[in-house]
Design an enzyme around this catalytic site. Sequence first.
Site, PDB file in Angstrom:
ATOM      1  N   SER A 191      13.187 -49.084 -29.231  1.00  0.00           N
ATOM      2  CA  SER A 191      12.185 -49.210 -28.165  1.00  0.00           C
ATOM      3  C   SER A 191      11.304 -50.448 -28.273  1.00  0.00           C
ATOM      4  O   SER A 191      10.475 -50.674 -27.389  1.00  0.00           O
ATOM      5  CB  SER A 191      11.317 -47.955 -28.103  1.00  0.00           C
ATOM      6  OG  SER A 191      12.035 -46.919 -27.449  1.00  0.00           O
ATOM      7  N   GLY A 219       9.350 -48.680 -32.424  1.00  0.00           N
ATOM      8  CA  GLY A 219      10.734 -48.384 -32.082  1.00  0.00           C
ATOM      9  C   GLY A 219      11.250 -47.344 -33.049  1.00  0.00           C
ATOM     10  O   GLY A 219      10.852 -47.325 -34.220  1.00  0.00           O
ATOM     11  N   LYS A 251       4.288 -52.571 -30.416  1.00  0.00           N
ATOM     12  CA  LYS A 251       5.247 -51.609 -29.877  1.00  0.00           C
ATOM     13  C   LYS A 251       6.084 -51.064 -31.018  1.00  0.00           C
ATOM     14  O   LYS A 251       6.606 -51.824 -31.841  1.00  0.00           O
ATOM     15  CB  LYS A 251       6.154 -52.274 -28.829  1.00  0.00           C
ATOM     16  CG  LYS A 251       7.129 -51.288 -28.184  1.00  0.00           C
ATOM     17  CD  LYS A 251       6.406 -50.287 -27.295  1.00  0.00           C
ATOM     18  CE  LYS A 251       7.266 -49.066 -26.977  1.00  0.00           C
ATOM     19  NZ  LYS A 251       7.328 -48.092 -28.086  1.00  0.00           N
TER      20      LYS A 251
END
Length: 272
Positions: free
Chosen positions: A75, A216, A214
Amino acid sequence: MINRRHALGLLAAAGLLPSRGLANVAPQRSEIREDLAKRFADDGTVGTFVGYKTDDYLVIASDKERSGEAMRPASTFKIPNSIIALETGVVADPDKDVFKWDGVVRSIEAWNRDHTMRSAIAASAVPVYQEIARRIGEGRMQKFVDLFEYGNRDIGGGIDQFWLTGNLRIDPIEQIDFVDRLRRGALPVSKRSQELVRDILPVTKTGDAIIRAKSGLLGAEIGKPSLGWMVGWAEKGSAQTVFALNMDVREPRHIAARMTLTQQCLTDIGAI
């Protein structure tokens, strides 16, 4: 303004990965810090952390090997996916365009509702970003992945799967290079798209610093997490440090440990 290849150039100079015809930048400084690698061992896993202290032109890595090893981005690909969505008009406004829930009940509760792009990146809602990728389409997706020089640029394996189970690979050094260009607004796309994506990145506050990053998690969408990522940058006063971390997820607690270890490593290098 520094050359966009500064991060890779610095690490190549340190012997962390082979030179790829990189621009000369100066001064070049880098360090391998074994105490950072010990953080992962102490938590019962293995991983890597690379930090780039932008004011000092200094790259600090936990190791020479894994920091240059390419893996699926999971992600963390939501960062370029968001930029591409805005550039192509697939998403006009990250706060107003709504992606309706498809009604499929999934194990991650936050995915089982309607989302805007801002809420989807916060929840790391894979189904929303799979739909975004399908709307972008293979041709446009390949164009921008090439334009960004993102990882190995291979989107084989399905337009809505290539970053999860397909052919795309990226290493921590390349993650830093890409994220730093976004941070500086130096990607070859509109300033608006870059500003909006910087704005929707999840923010964690710690003391007098903030971390824009971010996560993942490879295998999250099938309930079998195996690899965790955290990429972004930390801001403390005027100082900024771009970073990439990945680690093996050997037990459920390692999911939360991605951010814990990121903060510990950033603290260790004086970034927060």
